[in-house]
Scaffold this active site. Structure first.
Site, PDB file in Angstrom:
ATOM      1  N   HIS A 130      16.127  -2.005 -11.743  1.00 55.89           N
ATOM      2  CA  HIS A 130      15.830  -0.615 -11.229  1.00 55.89           C
ATOM      3  C   HIS A 130      16.827  -0.884 -10.050  1.00 55.89           C
ATOM      4  O   HIS A 130      16.907  -1.910  -9.367  1.00 55.89           O
ATOM      5  CB  HIS A 130      14.629  -0.524 -10.668  1.00 55.89           C
ATOM      6  CG  HIS A 130      14.288   0.983 -10.208  1.00 55.89           C
ATOM      7  ND1 HIS A 130      14.454   1.508  -9.129  1.00 55.89           N
ATOM      8  CD2 HIS A 130      13.818   2.079 -11.104  1.00 55.89           C
ATOM      9  CE1 HIS A 130      14.230   2.716  -9.135  1.00 55.89           C
ATOM     10  NE2 HIS A 130      13.725   3.095 -10.520  1.00 55.89           N
ATOM     11  N   HIS A 131      17.518   0.178  -9.850  1.00 61.92           N
ATOM     12  CA  HIS A 131      18.644   0.099  -8.821  1.00 61.92           C
ATOM     13  C   HIS A 131      18.020   0.125  -7.151  1.00 61.92           C
ATOM     14  O   HIS A 131      18.566  -0.365  -6.318  1.00 61.92           O
ATOM     15  CB  HIS A 131      19.430   1.327  -8.684  1.00 61.92           C
ATOM     16  CG  HIS A 131      20.845   1.428  -8.339  1.00 61.92           C
ATOM     17  ND1 HIS A 131      21.290   0.726  -7.443  1.00 61.92           N
ATOM     18  CD2 HIS A 131      21.960   1.832  -9.044  1.00 61.92           C
ATOM     19  CE1 HIS A 131      22.418   0.739  -7.423  1.00 61.92           C
ATOM     20  NE2 HIS A 131      22.940   1.393  -8.136  1.00 61.92           N
ATOM     21  N   SER A 132      16.648   0.458  -7.207  1.00 58.42           N
ATOM     22  CA  SER A 132      16.125   0.160  -5.685  1.00 58.42           C
ATOM     23  C   SER A 132      16.150  -1.282  -5.431  1.00 58.42           C
ATOM     24  O   SER A 132      15.964  -1.501  -4.342  1.00 58.42           O
ATOM     25  CB  SER A 132      14.784   0.788  -5.729  1.00 58.42           C
ATOM     26  OG  SER A 132      14.022   0.041  -6.659  1.00 58.42           O
TER      27      SER A 132
ATOM     28  N   GLY B 180      18.483  -3.247  -5.409  1.00 60.77           N
ATOM     29  CA  GLY B 180      19.650  -3.511  -4.455  1.00 60.77           C
ATOM     30  C   GLY B 180      20.950  -2.797  -4.987  1.00 60.77           C
ATOM     31  O   GLY B 180      20.735  -2.294  -6.123  1.00 60.77           O
TER      32      GLY B 180
END
Length: 556
Positions: free
Chosen positions: A216-218, A220
């Site tokens: 998931h992009h959250s 980093g």
């Protein structure tokens, strides 16, 4: 083919069924916040005599309790969790639920036991890869989203899908594409750390086996996450050391900085130096105004590359890639006296132009030559210097107290591309060089990062997400590039043949990424599966454009 998410280990010859399922304990103990040593030796008094036995016993007890107190404070911080960055929170929003998919081609069959052992001592120990997201209000009123450490069960993260043998044997490349395409619409369990390790253990045209790491992009920004994956690899020539990356440009100051001339250079040189900063301020002002206008109303004209309808972020994506020669790119770079990124922008200009003029079916060459269509891409820029591979490797060592920074610290930049028909293929490179130099003379990415944080503080995440959504939907595509290892590397003992990362979940129908590795560059496209049924033809257009540009550069 039925690419169901059945993590059935028995489907692989390197069966994970022989691996005993067990919970993995995460050592979160760290040194105290003050960095003090666990023990402090008692000092003699001024007269040089030892203190009374009872006093020494009390001091020893206090010293021994210091590490315990520090550990207790650290445990309390772990329980509360680390607040998510504004960019990390943005990637939780409905229209920006973004995931990074790193596809890695391997030169050997997957040893699941070795991969599992490697994950245990690397990614599982990383703070983000061993944390879950706790939403607002879960623990206390008005709490912000935060990362809370948890125990990782690798059985939840290592996935060996059960695919149809007929598909994997007759059309293995398409089988990989179809599985990744299905993965782009498959949900991820947010009650666990947000990453998965998918094993596709069958040969394709380029590799003996394939693994896909979905994150998931959250967790980093893309540069940090891909650098972290590279930090999990080791040199094939010497498995005891980290791989070598191409040398970074020797720069003592930011790319937009201009060296101050000596006093002996005269007033003209000093005036030109000041003027360069006036231009920097002007370019920044123009770029910021254009960014704000794009977020509100300034929309690219309709082309075959723009999303055909709203909701493209929720539709199925297809990931295709093609290997290009890094030597050819460097040859053009040296011939044109520019950078590798300048060449990649120029090749993108040429590839998009070839595809566009074929799709529009305009046979009038004079009319084609008169057209110059500008399409714009959203470019995410990591405004903080990424920690080196050694620092990232230490972040996965629970024994060391590593202070490397982590998280999403990204700004946005709008990068224009030009669709045109040129008789001289090198004109695409010249245009790419002008575009890159112009963007280097601007603080657009820095401004959008800080202004985004300010909007979140003043108006909330929904307002910031609305502005970003407007910027994405009014531009045509996404673009990025990243430097990979300069030598052959191994991933948990498996030789890597290629690295092909991409991203999905944002409102673009086309995403272009370049990833270098040894002497090659992977061109990776993430496209709307329905809008680009001829995505392989688009890859051909890029490859043919580079060939023509290389040929033209050799005859200069």
């Amino acid at each position: 083919m039925n690419p169901a998410a059945t993590a059935d280990p028995s489907s692989s010859s390197t069966s994970a069924a022989t691996l005993r399922k067990r919970m993995i304990s995460i050592d979160t103990a760290r040194r105290g916040a003050d960095g003090a040593s666990p023990e402090t030796a008692p000092r003699p008094d001024r007269a040089g005599s030892d203190k009374a036995p009872q006093e020494r016993e009390e001091e020893g007890s206090m010293a021994a309790s210091a590490p315990a107190a520090a550990a207790a404070r650290e445990s309390d911080l772990e329980a509360v969790g680390e607040p998510m960055s504004p960019a990390g929170r943005l990637f939780r929003e409905t229209h920006f639920n973004c995931y990074i998919v790193a596809v890695i081609g391997l030169g050997a069959a997957v040893d699941v036991a070795a991969a599992r052992a490697g994950l245990e001592v690397t990614l599982v120990r990383h703070p983000r890869f061993s944390s879950v997201q706790v939403n607002d209000g879960d623990a206390r009123k008005n709490a912000k989203p935060r990362w809370v450490r948890t125990t990782v069960n690798l059985d939840d993260h290592i996935i060996v899908p059960c695919l149809e043998p007929a598909a994997t044997s007759t059309k293995p490349d398409q089988a990989v594409e179809d599985y990744l395409s299905w993965l782009s619409t498959a949900p991820m369990d947010h009650s666990r750390p947000l990453w998965e390790f998918h094993v596709l253990d069958f040969p394709t045209s380029e590799a003996t086996a394939t693994v896909a790491i979905r994150m998931h992009h959250s967790l980093g920004d893309g540069v940090s996450l891909l650098s972290l994956l590279i930090a999990c690899t080791r040199s094939a020539a010497d498995p005891a050391r980290l791989p070598e990356l191409p040398p970074a440009p020797r720069r003592a100051s930011p790319v937009y900085a201009r060296q101050r001339p000596p006093l002996s250079a005269g007033l003209v040189a000093f005036a030109l130096w000041l003027w360069s900063y006036v231009l920097l301020a002007w370019h920044t002002l123009v770029d910021v105004a254009c960014f704000v206008a794009t977020a509100w109303f300034l929309r690219d004209q309709r082309t075959p590359f723009m999303a055909a309808s709203e909701g493209v972020e929720f539709r199925r994506k297809r990931f295709v890639h093609r290997t290009l020669s890094l030597d050819d790119v460097k040859f053009v770079k040296n011939a044109m006296k520019c950078t590798v990124n300048d060449v990649l922008i120029g090749v993108t200009n040429a590839g998009l132009s070839r595809y566009y003029f074929r799709k529009t079916s305009d046979t009038n060459n004079e009319r084609k030559k008169s057209q110059n269509i500008r399409v714009r891409s959203a470019l995410l820029v990591n405004i903080r210097r990424t920690p080196g591979l050694h620092a990232l490797a230490e972040m996965m060592d629970s024994i060391k107290n590593n202070r490397a920074k982590w998280g999403n610290l990204i700004g946005y930049m709008i990068l224009p591309f030009h669709i045109a028909m040129h008789d001289d293929p090198l004109e695409y490179i010249r245009q790419g060089k002008r575009t890159a130099q112009r963007k280097k003379a601007s603080l657009e990415a820095v401004f959008t990062y800080w202004s985004g944080n300010l909007i979140v503080k003043l108006f909330g995440m929904k307002a910031a997400a609305a502005l970003c959504y407007g910027m994405f939907t009014n531009t045509t595509m996404s673009f990025s590039s990243m430097v990979g290892p300069a030598e052959k590397v191994e991933f948990y003992g498996h030789p890597i043949v290629y690295i092909a990362p991409s991203v999905y979940g944002h409102p673009h129908a086309l995403t272009i990424h370049y990833q270098s590795y040894t002497n090659s560059i992977k061109l990776v496209l993430a496209v709307d599966d329905a809008q680009f049924p001829d995505s392989h033809q688009l890859l051909d257009d890029f490859a043919e454009s580079l060939r023509l540009i290389r040929q033209a550069a050799s005859t200069r």
